[in-house]
Design a protein around this motif. Structure first.
Motif, PDB file in Angstrom:
ATOM      1  N   ASP A 472      79.124  24.929 -31.171  1.00 32.33           N
ATOM      2  CA  ASP A 472      77.870  25.547 -31.625  1.00 32.33           C
ATOM      3  C   ASP A 472      77.205  24.582 -32.598  1.00 32.33           C
ATOM      4  O   ASP A 472      77.279  24.728 -33.812  1.00 32.33           O
ATOM      5  CB  ASP A 472      78.182  26.883 -32.310  1.00 32.33           C
ATOM      6  N   SER A 473      76.542  23.546 -32.065  1.00 32.77           N
ATOM      7  CA  SER A 473      76.050  22.452 -32.888  1.00 32.77           C
ATOM      8  C   SER A 473      74.556  22.262 -32.727  1.00 32.77           C
ATOM      9  O   SER A 473      73.994  22.467 -31.648  1.00 32.77           O
ATOM     10  CB  SER A 473      76.779  21.154 -32.515  1.00 32.77           C
ATOM     11  N   GLU A 474      73.947  21.842 -33.835  1.00 34.52           N
ATOM     12  CA  GLU A 474      72.525  21.534 -33.796  1.00 34.52           C
ATOM     13  C   GLU A 474      72.272  20.037 -33.864  1.00 34.52           C
ATOM     14  O   GLU A 474      71.127  19.590 -33.879  1.00 34.52           O
ATOM     15  CB  GLU A 474      71.808  22.217 -34.960  1.00 34.52           C
ATOM     16  N   ILE A 475      73.340  19.229 -33.903  1.00 36.49           N
ATOM     17  CA  ILE A 475      73.165  17.790 -34.094  1.00 36.49           C
ATOM     18  C   ILE A 475      72.470  17.141 -32.908  1.00 36.49           C
ATOM     19  O   ILE A 475      71.716  16.184 -33.065  1.00 36.49           O
ATOM     20  CB  ILE A 475      74.543  17.114 -34.360  1.00 36.49           C
ATOM     21  N   GLU A 476      72.711  17.689 -31.698  1.00 35.03           N
ATOM     22  CA  GLU A 476      72.054  17.098 -30.528  1.00 35.03           C
ATOM     23  C   GLU A 476      70.537  17.197 -30.646  1.00 35.03           C
ATOM     24  O   GLU A 476      69.809  16.260 -30.312  1.00 35.03           O
ATOM     25  CB  GLU A 476      72.528  17.773 -29.240  1.00 35.03           C
ATOM     26  N   ASP A 477      70.038  18.346 -31.131  1.00 36.49           N
ATOM     27  CA  ASP A 477      68.596  18.517 -31.282  1.00 36.49           C
ATOM     28  C   ASP A 477      68.029  17.561 -32.326  1.00 36.49           C
ATOM     29  O   ASP A 477      66.947  16.996 -32.159  1.00 36.49           O
ATOM     30  CB  ASP A 477      68.271  19.964 -31.681  1.00 36.49           C
ATOM     31  N   ASN A 481      65.582  13.235 -31.662  1.00 33.38           N
ATOM     32  CA  ASN A 481      64.346  12.691 -32.211  1.00 33.38           C
ATOM     33  C   ASN A 481      64.498  11.267 -32.732  1.00 33.38           C
ATOM     34  O   ASN A 481      63.569  10.711 -33.320  1.00 33.38           O
ATOM     35  CB  ASN A 481      63.841  13.585 -33.349  1.00 33.38           C
ATOM     36  N   TYR A 482      65.716  10.702 -32.520  1.00 34.20           N
ATOM     37  CA  TYR A 482      65.947   9.329 -32.987  1.00 34.20           C
ATOM     38  C   TYR A 482      66.416   8.468 -31.824  1.00 34.20           C
ATOM     39  O   TYR A 482      67.331   8.850 -31.102  1.00 34.20           O
ATOM     40  CB  TYR A 482      67.018   9.300 -34.090  1.00 34.20           C
ATOM     41  N   SER A 484      62.469   7.527 -32.780  1.00 34.26           N
ATOM     42  CA  SER A 484      61.202   8.175 -32.470  1.00 34.26           C
ATOM     43  C   SER A 484      60.340   7.260 -31.607  1.00 34.26           C
ATOM     44  O   SER A 484      60.234   6.056 -31.852  1.00 34.26           O
ATOM     45  CB  SER A 484      60.452   8.516 -33.757  1.00 34.26           C
ATOM     46  N   ASP A 485      59.710   7.841 -30.599  1.00 31.33           N
ATOM     47  CA  ASP A 485      58.826   7.059 -29.722  1.00 31.33           C
ATOM     48  C   ASP A 485      57.591   6.550 -30.449  1.00 31.33           C
ATOM     49  O   ASP A 485      56.908   5.638 -29.998  1.00 31.33           O
ATOM     50  CB  ASP A 485      58.379   7.909 -28.518  1.00 31.33           C
ATOM     51  N   ARG A 486      57.329   7.157 -31.629  1.00 34.47           N
ATOM     52  CA  ARG A 486      56.146   6.739 -32.382  1.00 34.47           C
ATOM     53  C   ARG A 486      56.258   5.287 -32.845  1.00 34.47           C
ATOM     54  O   ARG A 486      55.275   4.640 -33.127  1.00 34.47           O
ATOM     55  CB  ARG A 486      55.927   7.648 -33.599  1.00 34.47           C
ATOM     56  N   TRP A 487      57.502   4.815 -32.983  1.00 35.10           N
ATOM     57  CA  TRP A 487      57.673   3.457 -33.485  1.00 35.10           C
ATOM     58  C   TRP A 487      57.784   2.466 -32.346  1.00 35.10           C
ATOM     59  O   TRP A 487      57.970   1.308 -32.518  1.00 35.10           O
ATOM     60  CB  TRP A 487      58.914   3.386 -34.377  1.00 35.10           C
TER      61      TRP A 487
END
Length: 487
Positions: A472-477, A481-482, A484-487
């Motif tokens: 039950d992990s949130e680390i994948e979410d 985001n890393y 980031s496509d912005r860079w």
């Protein structure tokens, strides 16, 4: 100690004996060889040889001097040279910036130098049972809580590494191929780091108030023993144990709670304050950084019960335990939940009746004290320790949405969190669960569920809690985001 000299020494030692038929010029020039003849004197004291006996080593004979010392020598008369292992370890100590105090020879297995800084430098020979020699040296480091720096004639990646992985060595037995002494900085730095780690552990044990003796040193070096000893204590109870089992269980429980990131003073309570009216163990569970409601600090007041089958209904000291709770009325404990914990091995059926015991002091819980009574099975505590010491389990529980490994077990010490955050399979588990409960067991279950501030925590409940949270992990979410496509 240059590369060619160390290479010659490694080859010499790999033959499995300290004797040779031919002179090696490199070793001879270094002063590592001496002449050998059949007319010998004792290697330990210099006395004449009085006789010999059969040796367990092929090609060797066991000599006995007039003083009773024994050592092995080759059978053949063509042997002319013997290794001066004492000179080798003395030179090794010099390049490692260690000062030897004594050097002792244990051919054909090893030569060992004691040093002023407490480190022991060991030259290991590839004798008839190389793995057994490594076993003995690793065990010696663990058993005697000291650093044995091993110099071996072969590659580390092989028998040495495979043998080392069997033991909880930590920093106690750093092992190096002899060739590394040609550039000794890495060896010296690793040995010094090992020494500092051992020294810091000794200081922490002393400053922390842990009592002197092998038990705490063993638990500190090998935390897995904490888990094991919670089971061993039960074995001690069921058999003849020569020590004070109550004291042992108390100390192991202190070590268990400290391993679980709870904070405590080992010198407080129990045998440490035998003439004070205080609980066996007091620990603090720090506030949660993620749980807002009822995620505050918890003060655990713990009594260890070393009886084989605890019967709380026989307790005649409810007034004393009520006083333990009243002692937590100081303003420093404002906004602190009290967990009134009893660590037990087992309960003697329905008749153990922790319900009567709870009722006897329940009014204290409903006064100015916000408290939960927790009957914690020792094997349930062992399950919690297991999760903390397991790399994989600890990581999964720290990743869990529930708030991390400390918060994973927090509901077992606060009845409100127990009701709110645990699944039904855990909340409706009792110590008398059965597929076909008797009338008496059903009666117990009804009485138990009517006392919301009473928690009886079993190993099955802890196991289910771990399984519920793992995965039950949130680390994948977050990591998605890393970068980031912005860079």
């Amino acid at each position: 100690m240059n590369e060619s000299k160390l290479d010659a020494l490694s080859k010499y030692l790999s033959d499995g004996t300290s004797f040779a038929t031919e002179r090696d010029d490199k070793l001879d020039a270094a002063g590592y060889l001496e002449s050998f003849s059949d007319k010998q004197t004792c290697e330990e004291c210099g006395a004449d040889i009085a006789g010999e006996a059969e040796s367990d080593t092929d090609g060797m004979r066991l000599l006995v001097c007039k003083e009773g010392h024994e050592f092995e020598a080759p059978e053949g008369a063509n042997v002319r040279y013997r290794l001066r292992g004492d000179r080798v370890v003395e030179d090794a100590c010099e390049v490692l910036d260690l000062t030897p105090t004594t050097v002792s020879t244990h051919y054909p297995e090893y030569v060992i130098a004691e040093t002023e800084r407490g480190v022991r430098v060991v030259l290991v020979c590839n004798g008839t049972d190389y793995e057994r020699t490594l076993d003995a040296l690793f065990v010696d480091a663990i058993k005697n809580h000291r650093v044995n720096a091993l110099l071996i004639p072969d590659a580390f990646e092989g028998i040495a590494y495979e043998t080392a992985t069997k033991y909880p060595l930590g920093p106690l037995a750093p092992t190096f191929p002899l060739e590394m002494l040609a550039s000794p900085e890495a060896v010296a730095e690793t040995v010094e780091a090992s020494r500092l780690s051992r020294e810091r552990s000794e200081v922490a044990l002393s400053e922390g108030g842990w009592e002197e003796g092998d038990l705490h040193q063993n638990l500190d070096q090998n935390p897995r023993l904490i888990e094991s000893d919670l089971y061993y204590s039960r074995v001690f109870r069921e058999t003849a144990y020569s020590g004070q089992l109550g004291d042992r269980l108390e100390e192991v429980c202190k070590a268990a709670f400290s391993t679980m990131d709870f904070t405590l003073d080992p010198a407080f309570g129990g045998t440490a304050d035998r003439f004070e009216n205080v609980t066996d163990i007091a620990f603090l569970i720090p506030p949660s950084s993620r749980l807002k409601e009822d995620g505050g600090r918890i003060l655990g007041l713990t009594d260890t019960k070393s009886g084989s089958e605890t019967n709380l209904s026989t307790e005649k000291i409810a007034r004393k335990h009520a006083n333990y709770l009243r002692q937590a009325s100081h303003p420093s404990f404002d906004d602190t939940h009290i967990a009134h914990v009893f660590v037990v091995f087992s309960m003697s059926g329905r008749e153990a009746n922790e319900i009567d015991w709870y009722d006897a002091i329940e009014k204290e819980y409903r006064g100015g004290t916000d408290a939960t009574m927790v009957v914690l099975y020792a094997d349930a505590l062992a399950q919690m320790v297991n999760a903390h010491l397991s790399m994989a389990q600890r990581n999964e529980l720290n990743l869990a949405n529930g708030g991390g490994i400390v918060d994973a077990f927090r509901p077992f010490f606060n009845y409100r969190l127990f009701k709110r955050r645990l699944i039904d399979d855990i909340r409706f588990t009792t110590r008398l669960d059965d597929e076909s409960p008797t009338k008496g067991e059903k009666s117990y279950q009804g009485e138990y569920f009517n006392r919301e501030r009473l928690l009886v925590v079993t190993k099955e409940m802890v196991h289910s809690r771990c399984n519920e949270l793992m995965g039950d992990s949130e680390i994948e979410d977050v990591l998605s985001n890393y970068p980031s496509d912005r860079w």
